[in-house]
Design a protein around this motif. Structure first.
Motif, short mmCIF file in Angstrom:
data_model
loop_
_atom_site.label_atom_id
_atom_site.label_comp_id
_atom_site.label_asym_id
_atom_site.label_seq_id
_atom_site.Cartn_x
_atom_site.Cartn_y
_atom_site.Cartn_z
N THR A 86 0.94 -1.16 -0.16
CA THR A 86 -0.13 -0.07 -0.11
C THR A 86 0.80 1.23 0.26
N GLN A 87 2.18 1.25 0.78
CA GLN A 87 2.84 2.47 0.90
C GLN A 87 3.36 2.72 -0.68
N ALA A 88 3.81 1.45 -1.33
CA ALA A 88 4.32 1.77 -2.77
C ALA A 88 3.30 2.26 -3.58
N ASP A 89 1.98 1.89 -3.44
CA ASP A 89 0.91 2.58 -4.27
C ASP A 89 0.83 3.80 -4.06
N ARG A 90 0.89 4.45 -2.62
CA ARG A 90 0.88 5.74 -2.30
C ARG A 90 1.96 6.58 -3.12
N MET A 91 3.08 5.92 -3.13
CA MET A 91 4.59 6.79 -3.60
C MET A 91 4.58 6.83 -5.08
N ILE A 92 3.94 6.07 -5.90
CA ILE A 92 4.24 5.75 -7.26
C ILE A 92 4.05 7.12 -7.96
N GLN A 93 2.99 7.80 -7.78
CA GLN A 93 2.73 8.92 -8.71
C GLN A 93 3.78 10.14 -8.06
N SER A 94 3.93 10.23 -6.98
CA SER A 94 5.11 11.12 -6.55
C SER A 94 6.45 11.02 -7.21
N VAL A 95 6.75 9.61 -7.19
CA VAL A 95 8.25 9.11 -7.68
C VAL A 95 8.13 9.46 -9.22
N ARG A 96 6.98 9.15 -9.88
CA ARG A 96 7.22 9.45 -11.47
C ARG A 96 6.79 10.95 -11.73
N LYS A 97 6.54 11.66 -10.90
CA LYS A 97 6.65 13.01 -10.96
C LYS A 97 8.04 13.84 -10.97
N ALA A 98 8.59 12.98 -10.00
CA ALA A 98 10.00 13.45 -9.51
C ALA A 98 10.91 13.15 -10.70
N LEU A 99 10.64 11.81 -11.34
CA LEU A 99 11.57 11.61 -12.47
C LEU A 99 11.16 12.35 -13.79
N HIS A 100 9.98 12.83 -13.80
CA HIS A 100 9.53 13.54 -15.13
C HIS A 100 10.32 14.83 -14.66
N ILE A 101 10.43 15.45 -13.48
CA ILE A 101 10.98 16.61 -13.56
C ILE A 101 12.54 16.49 -13.81
N VAL A 102 13.26 15.54 -13.31
CA VAL A 102 14.72 15.47 -13.46
C VAL A 102 14.85 15.02 -15.30
N ASP A 103 14.02 14.25 -15.65
CA ASP A 103 14.17 13.77 -17.14
C ASP A 103 13.60 14.69 -18.18
N VAL A 104 12.58 15.63 -17.74
CA VAL A 104 12.07 16.44 -18.75
C VAL A 104 12.36 17.72 -18.44
N ASP A 105 11.53 18.31 -17.30
CA ASP A 105 11.55 19.64 -16.75
C ASP A 105 12.88 20.19 -16.90
N LEU A 106 13.85 19.73 -16.01
CA LEU A 106 15.00 20.30 -15.95
C LEU A 106 15.97 20.33 -17.00
N ARG A 107 15.48 19.39 -18.01
CA ARG A 107 16.65 19.27 -19.37
C ARG A 107 16.17 20.10 -20.29
N ALA A 108 14.86 20.69 -20.33
CA ALA A 108 13.85 21.55 -21.36
C ALA A 108 15.15 22.65 -21.80
N GLY A 109 15.42 22.60 -23.00
CA GLY A 109 16.52 23.59 -23.40
C GLY A 109 17.79 23.16 -23.53
N THR A 110 18.24 22.15 -23.00
CA THR A 110 19.75 21.43 -22.94
C THR A 110 20.03 21.04 -24.19
N THR A 111 21.15 20.67 -24.22
CA THR A 111 21.63 19.90 -25.35
C THR A 111 21.56 18.19 -25.03
N PHE A 112 20.91 17.59 -25.99
CA PHE A 112 20.87 16.12 -25.57
C PHE A 112 21.75 15.39 -26.50
N ASP A 113 22.68 14.58 -25.93
CA ASP A 113 23.76 13.94 -26.67
C ASP A 113 23.63 12.27 -26.64
N PRO A 114 22.93 12.07 -27.85
CA PRO A 114 22.55 10.40 -27.48
C PRO A 114 23.74 9.72 -27.27
N ARG A 115 25.00 9.99 -27.52
CA ARG A 115 26.04 8.98 -27.63
C ARG A 115 26.39 8.79 -25.93
#
Length: 335
Positions: A86-115
């Motif tokens: 039940t604790q994991a179920d409560r956490m999942i949306q917040s975890v995904r929001k945090a990862l989205h902030i790191v992977d998308v919001d904070l990287r917006a406008g930065t250079t992406f190097d696929p290598r």
């Protein structure tokens, strides 16, 4: 005498312990959150470790740290999978929001190097889309973006518009005219329809007339639940041939060709995909006699990621690999 020392001594025993506990508490890392999200989604330590490029002991160590941090088992092993608490179920949306902030919001406008980039992309497409697109994408990733991972989810198992808005999906690829107005789209290619028949079909040779089409039995792969443009073709076949003319319905196009191979049934499907199944002396490809408008295959993405460099790289790659016309531009979706 040190005033800090005096304050610490005057504090009640329970308060001093709480202060020490908070001071010693470890920080949760982004990598640990990725481990949590992957285990939650895949329900497997083995599969999560493989997706993240970690050893199972390393993933288990990260999970142990999370269990200590949140004072909960988070995932409990069952005979078939890892069950979230039940604790994991409560956490999942917040975890995904945090990862989205790191992977998308904070990287917006930065250079992406696929290598050197270490991240994953989630595509939503049909089984046929996976068959046609995934091999080329994976081959490119392997050669040019070795640490970029790909996850594919089927449209029948997810709300595509909501998935795009919440960052659970990066791109939708297919023909989905019902996606909402805050979704961008870009045409990749247009496709016609063909029929697959057994090479030993007793009545159909290299061509089929409309009269023959209506009189034969059909295999229908249902697309109604996903909102795919093919659902209109499905309805057209049923209107012309009647319910009695449908020999069998299957939930996926991938399940249909073997049924046609061993019977005298017909299967109507997009030509690009049908060519993957046509084989000499086994399955024959013939033009579909129905008057069907071309199937326009597009890629769709949410306006929140429109200017993100990583998403732009992925969309550009998809268009370069599969786009038939470089004059197509991504525009806000409209009916």
């Amino acid at each position: 005498m040190n005033p800090i020392h005096l304050v610490d001594n005057r504090a009640p025993r329970k308060a001093r312990w709480r202060t020490m506990e908070n001071h010693n508490r470890s920080l949760v890392s982004i990598q640990q959150l990725r481990c949590f999200e992957s285990i939650y989604r895949l329900r497997s330590i083995t599969r999560a470790a493989s997706e993240l490029g970690l050893t199972q002991p390393a993933l288990s160590k990260a999970l142990a740290s999370l269990r200590t941090e949140f004072r909960d088992q988070l995932f409990v092993r069952t005979p078939s999978h890892m069950e979230a608490t039940t604790q994991a179920d409560r956490m999942i949306q917040s975890v995904r929001k945090a990862l989205h902030i790191v992977d998308v919001d904070l990287r917006a406008g930065t250079t992406f190097d696929p290598r050197v980039a270490r991240r994953g992309f989630t595509l939503c497409c049909s089984d046929l889309g996976t068959l046609v697109l995934a091999p080329s994408l994976l081959a490119y990733f392997r050669a040019n973006a070795p640490h970029v991972r790909l996850r594919v989810v089927p449209p029948v198992q997810i709300d595509m518009a909501l998935g795009l808005a919440q960052g659970e999906i990066d791109l939708v690829i297919g023909a989905f005219p019902e996606l909402s107005s805050d979704v961008y789209q870009q045409v990749l290619f247009s496709d016609t329809y063909s029929c697959l028949v057994s090479a030993q079909h007793p009545r159909i040779g290299k061509a089929i007339t409309l009269e023959q089409f209506v009189s034969e039995y059909h295999v229908v792969a249902s697309a109604t639940r996903s909102g795919h443009q093919h659902s209109a073709v499905e309805r057209r076949i049923i209107e012309l041939c009647g319910a009695d003319g449908i020999a069998v319905r299957v939930p996926s196009f991938l399940e249909a060709p073997p049924l046609v191979e061993r019977t005298d049934f017909l299967l109507t499907m997009p030509t690009v995909s049908a060519k993957h199944f046509a084989r000499p002396r086994v399955l024959r490809l013939v033009d579909c006699p129905l008057d069907i408008r071309p199937l326009e295959v597009r890629q769709y993405w949410h306006q929140r990621t429109h200017h993100d460099s990583a998403h732009l790289w992925l969309r550009t790659l998809v268009f370069e690999l599969f786009g038939r016309s470089r004059a197509s531009n991504g525009l806000p979706f409209s009916n």
